[in-house]
Scaffold this motif. Structure first.
Motif, PDB file in Angstrom:
ATOM      1  N   LEU A  40       0.834  -1.203   0.000  1.00 51.25           N
ATOM      2  CA  LEU A  40       0.000   0.000   0.000  1.00 51.25           C
ATOM      3  C   LEU A  40       0.867   1.249   0.000  1.00 51.25           C
ATOM      4  CD1 LEU A  40      -2.910   1.163   0.192  1.00 51.25           C
ATOM      5  CD2 LEU A  40      -2.609   1.126   2.685  1.00 51.25           C
ATOM      6  N   LYS A  41       1.906   1.249   0.816  1.00 51.76           N
ATOM      7  CA  LYS A  41       2.822   2.395   0.879  1.00 51.76           C
ATOM      8  C   LYS A  41       3.475   2.641  -0.480  1.00 51.76           C
ATOM      9  CE  LYS A  41       6.888   4.018   3.509  1.00 51.76           C
ATOM     10  NZ  LYS A  41       6.523   5.403   3.357  1.00 51.76           N
ATOM     11  N   GLU A  42       3.955   1.576  -1.113  1.00 51.30           N
ATOM     12  CA  GLU A  42       4.608   1.714  -2.418  1.00 51.30           C
ATOM     13  C   GLU A  42       3.638   2.242  -3.469  1.00 51.30           C
ATOM     14  OE1 GLU A  42       6.305  -2.152  -3.136  1.00 51.30           O
ATOM     15  OE2 GLU A  42       7.912  -1.827  -1.652  1.00 51.30           O
ATOM     16  N   LYS A  43       2.399   1.742  -3.469  1.00 48.58           N
ATOM     17  CA  LYS A  43       1.406   2.212  -4.432  1.00 48.58           C
ATOM     18  C   LYS A  43       1.054   3.673  -4.171  1.00 48.58           C
ATOM     19  CE  LYS A  43      -1.349   1.334  -7.884  1.00 48.58           C
ATOM     20  NZ  LYS A  43      -0.813   1.104  -9.225  1.00 48.58           N
ATOM     21  N   ALA A  44       0.898   4.046  -2.908  1.00 47.86           N
ATOM     22  CA  ALA A  44       0.597   5.442  -2.565  1.00 47.86           C
ATOM     23  C   ALA A  44       1.740   6.363  -3.003  1.00 47.86           C
ATOM     24  CB  ALA A  44       0.336   5.576  -1.067  1.00 47.86           C
ATOM     25  N   GLN A  45       2.981   5.922  -2.839  1.00 49.15           N
ATOM     26  CA  GLN A  45       4.125   6.732  -3.262  1.00 49.15           C
ATOM     27  C   GLN A  45       4.129   6.918  -4.774  1.00 49.15           C
ATOM     28  OE1 GLN A  45       7.113   4.366  -1.130  1.00 49.15           O
ATOM     29  NE2 GLN A  45       7.683   6.204   0.004  1.00 49.15           N
ATOM     30  N   GLN A  46       3.734   5.894  -5.509  1.00 46.69           N
ATOM     31  CA  GLN A  46       3.664   6.001  -6.973  1.00 46.69           C
ATOM     32  C   GLN A  46       2.571   6.969  -7.416  1.00 46.69           C
ATOM     33  OE1 GLN A  46       2.952   2.032  -8.355  1.00 46.69           O
ATOM     34  NE2 GLN A  46       5.034   1.320  -7.940  1.00 46.69           N
ATOM     35  N   LEU A  47       1.392   6.844  -6.801  1.00 46.46           N
ATOM     36  CA  LEU A  47       0.244   7.649  -7.223  1.00 46.46           C
ATOM     37  C   LEU A  47       0.228   9.056  -6.648  1.00 46.46           C
ATOM     38  CD1 LEU A  47      -2.549   4.931  -6.945  1.00 46.46           C
ATOM     39  CD2 LEU A  47      -1.468   5.811  -9.030  1.00 46.46           C
ATOM     40  N   PHE A  48       0.822   9.219  -5.462  1.00 49.76           N
ATOM     41  CA  PHE A  48       0.787  10.505  -4.763  1.00 49.76           C
ATOM     42  C   PHE A  48       2.200  10.892  -4.296  1.00 49.76           C
ATOM     43  CE2 PHE A  48      -3.235   8.276  -4.159  1.00 49.76           C
ATOM     44  CZ  PHE A  48      -4.159   9.214  -4.593  1.00 49.76           C
ATOM     45  N   PRO A  49       3.148  11.042  -5.229  1.00 50.16           N
ATOM     46  CA  PRO A  49       4.539  11.292  -4.827  1.00 50.16           C
ATOM     47  C   PRO A  49       4.746  12.643  -4.157  1.00 50.16           C
ATOM     48  CG  PRO A  49       4.291  11.579  -7.195  1.00 50.16           C
ATOM     49  CD  PRO A  49       2.989  11.020  -6.685  1.00 50.16           C
ATOM     50  N   HIS A  50       3.825  13.571  -4.341  1.00 55.15           N
ATOM     51  CA  HIS A  50       3.944  14.909  -3.764  1.00 55.15           C
ATOM     52  C   HIS A  50       3.532  14.962  -2.288  1.00 55.15           C
ATOM     53  CE1 HIS A  50      -0.038  14.267  -5.381  1.00 55.15           C
ATOM     54  NE2 HIS A  50      -0.494  15.170  -4.535  1.00 55.15           N
ATOM     55  N   ILE A  71       1.260   9.143   6.248  1.00 55.42           N
ATOM     56  CA  ILE A  71       1.258   9.985   5.057  1.00 55.42           C
ATOM     57  C   ILE A  71       0.586  11.290   5.456  1.00 55.42           C
ATOM     58  CG2 ILE A  71       0.408  10.267   2.696  1.00 55.42           C
ATOM     59  CD1 ILE A  71       0.453   7.179   2.461  1.00 55.42           C
ATOM     60  N   ASP A  72       1.218  12.418   5.123  1.00 51.91           N
ATOM     61  CA  ASP A  72       0.672  13.725   5.494  1.00 51.91           C
ATOM     62  C   ASP A  72       0.134  14.445   4.270  1.00 51.91           C
ATOM     63  OD1 ASP A  72       1.549  13.128   8.034  1.00 51.91           O
ATOM     64  OD2 ASP A  72       3.250  14.495   7.981  1.00 51.91           O
ATOM     65  N   ILE A  73      -1.010  15.081   4.448  1.00 51.80           N
ATOM     66  CA  ILE A  73      -1.658  15.848   3.385  1.00 51.80           C
ATOM     67  C   ILE A  73      -1.568  17.324   3.781  1.00 51.80           C
ATOM     68  CG2 ILE A  73      -3.781  16.213   2.075  1.00 51.80           C
ATOM     69  CD1 ILE A  73      -4.671  13.393   3.049  1.00 51.80           C
ATOM     70  N   HIS A  74      -0.744  18.086   3.076  1.00 55.60           N
ATOM     71  CA  HIS A  74      -0.560  19.508   3.394  1.00 55.60           C
ATOM     72  C   HIS A  74      -1.397  20.423   2.504  1.00 55.60           C
ATOM     73  CE1 HIS A  74       2.550  18.818   6.361  1.00 55.60           C
ATOM     74  NE2 HIS A  74       3.001  17.876   5.563  1.00 55.60           N
ATOM     75  N   ASN A  75      -1.815  19.933   1.363  1.00 52.10           N
ATOM     76  CA  ASN A  75      -2.605  20.727   0.430  1.00 52.10           C
ATOM     77  C   ASN A  75      -4.048  20.233   0.494  1.00 52.10           C
ATOM     78  OD1 ASN A  75      -3.937  21.655  -1.912  1.00 52.10           O
ATOM     79  ND2 ASN A  75      -2.004  21.825  -3.017  1.00 52.10           N
ATOM     80  N   ALA A  76      -4.969  21.130   0.789  1.00 52.70           N
ATOM     81  CA  ALA A  76      -6.376  20.736   0.961  1.00 52.70           C
ATOM     82  C   ALA A  76      -6.944  20.052  -0.279  1.00 52.70           C
ATOM     83  CB  ALA A  76      -7.212  21.956   1.328  1.00 52.70           C
ATOM     84  N   ALA A  77      -6.523  20.444  -1.462  1.00 50.52           N
ATOM     85  CA  ALA A  77      -7.049  19.835  -2.686  1.00 50.52           C
ATOM     86  C   ALA A  77      -6.681  18.353  -2.772  1.00 50.52           C
ATOM     87  CB  ALA A  77      -6.533  20.581  -3.906  1.00 50.52           C
ATOM     88  N   ASP A  78      -5.560  17.949  -2.183  1.00 54.10           N
ATOM     89  CA  ASP A  78      -5.138  16.547  -2.225  1.00 54.10           C
ATOM     90  C   ASP A  78      -6.030  15.634  -1.388  1.00 54.10           C
ATOM     91  OD1 ASP A  78      -2.967  17.006  -3.945  1.00 54.10           O
ATOM     92  OD2 ASP A  78      -1.672  17.543  -2.255  1.00 54.10           O
ATOM     93  N   PHE A  79      -6.689  16.194  -0.380  1.00 51.64           N
ATOM     94  CA  PHE A  79      -7.560  15.401   0.480  1.00 51.64           C
ATOM     95  C   PHE A  79      -8.656  14.726  -0.353  1.00 51.64           C
ATOM     96  CE2 PHE A  79     -11.032  14.649   3.423  1.00 51.64           C
ATOM     97  CZ  PHE A  79     -10.406  14.254   4.599  1.00 51.64           C
ATOM     98  N   ALA A  80      -9.217  15.457  -1.304  1.00 53.33           N
ATOM     99  CA  ALA A  80     -10.348  14.962  -2.092  1.00 53.33           C
ATOM    100  C   ALA A  80      -9.990  13.784  -2.990  1.00 53.33           C
ATOM    101  CB  ALA A  80     -10.927  16.098  -2.938  1.00 53.33           C
ATOM    102  N   THR A  81      -8.724  13.629  -3.338  1.00 53.57           N
ATOM    103  CA  THR A  81      -8.333  12.490  -4.163  1.00 53.57           C
ATOM    104  C   THR A  81      -7.696  11.375  -3.342  1.00 53.57           C
ATOM    105  OG1 THR A  81      -6.262  13.611  -4.716  1.00 53.57           O
ATOM    106  CG2 THR A  81      -8.068  13.789  -6.303  1.00 53.57           C
ATOM    107  N   PHE A  82      -6.887  11.760  -2.339  1.00 57.05           N
ATOM    108  CA  PHE A  82      -6.166  10.738  -1.588  1.00 57.05           C
ATOM    109  C   PHE A  82      -7.074   9.937  -0.649  1.00 57.05           C
ATOM    110  CE2 PHE A  82      -3.747   9.183   2.052  1.00 57.05           C
ATOM    111  CZ  PHE A  82      -2.880   8.332   1.382  1.00 57.05           C
ATOM    112  N   VAL A  83      -7.933  10.598   0.104  1.00 57.92           N
ATOM    113  CA  VAL A  83      -8.748   9.893   1.096  1.00 57.92           C
ATOM    114  C   VAL A  83      -9.716   8.901   0.439  1.00 57.92           C
ATOM    115  CG1 VAL A  83     -10.456  10.160   2.953  1.00 57.92           C
ATOM    116  CG2 VAL A  83      -8.402  11.605   2.905  1.00 57.92           C
TER     117      VAL A  83
END
Length: 146
Positions: A40-50, A71-83
């Protein structure tokens, strides 16, 4: 939130949120869950490297009683795709999603979201963190008064 004809809307955290932390847990006794967490960590790093990807902790750390990575989400826009991605991909792993507002106890309890089974956190340790922050802030306030 602002919009224009040529750009997507900008998204900001509602105050007092400054970011979100996502903790992914696996049982210390489960090699299968550790492998699942690593995949899961490796896949998340591939899809969400930022996003910030923390290390794999093969032991309890801080108020977290199980092995985990963060994994930390610093940009509010990323929450809508990552979560939503995490909701569909966490498998058998427990996931804590919580804001950073400056109140560790509330952030990890009343403000928290869980995917999978909730994990019992060391709330006493979180209260100690909050108490130390309040004491430090009070000490700084007293120094400024002098």
């Amino acid at each position: 939130m602002t919009t224009s004809a040529t750009t997507a809307p900008s998204v900001e955290w509602p105050k007092p949120i400054t970011s979100y932390d996502v903790h992914i847990y696996w049982l210390p006794s489960s090699a299968k869950q550790r492998a699942e967490a690593m995949a899961l960590k490796e896949k998340a790093q591939q899809l969400f490297p930022h996003l910030y990807h923390g290390k794999m902790w093969d032991r309890p750390i801080g108020p977290h009683p199980y092995n985990m990575f963060e994994i930390d989400i610093h940009n509010a826009a990323d929450f809508a795709t990552f979560v939503p991605w995490m909701a569909l991909n966490h498998g058998s792993l427990s996931v804590l999603i919580h804001p950073q507002t400056g109140n560790d106890v509330q952030d990890h309890t009343t403000h928290a979201l869980w995917l999978g089974q909730p994990v019992p956190l060391d709330i006493g340790m979180l209260q100690e963190f909050d108490d130390r922050k309040k004491a430090a802030a009070a000490a700084v306030g007293e120094v400024k008064k002098e």
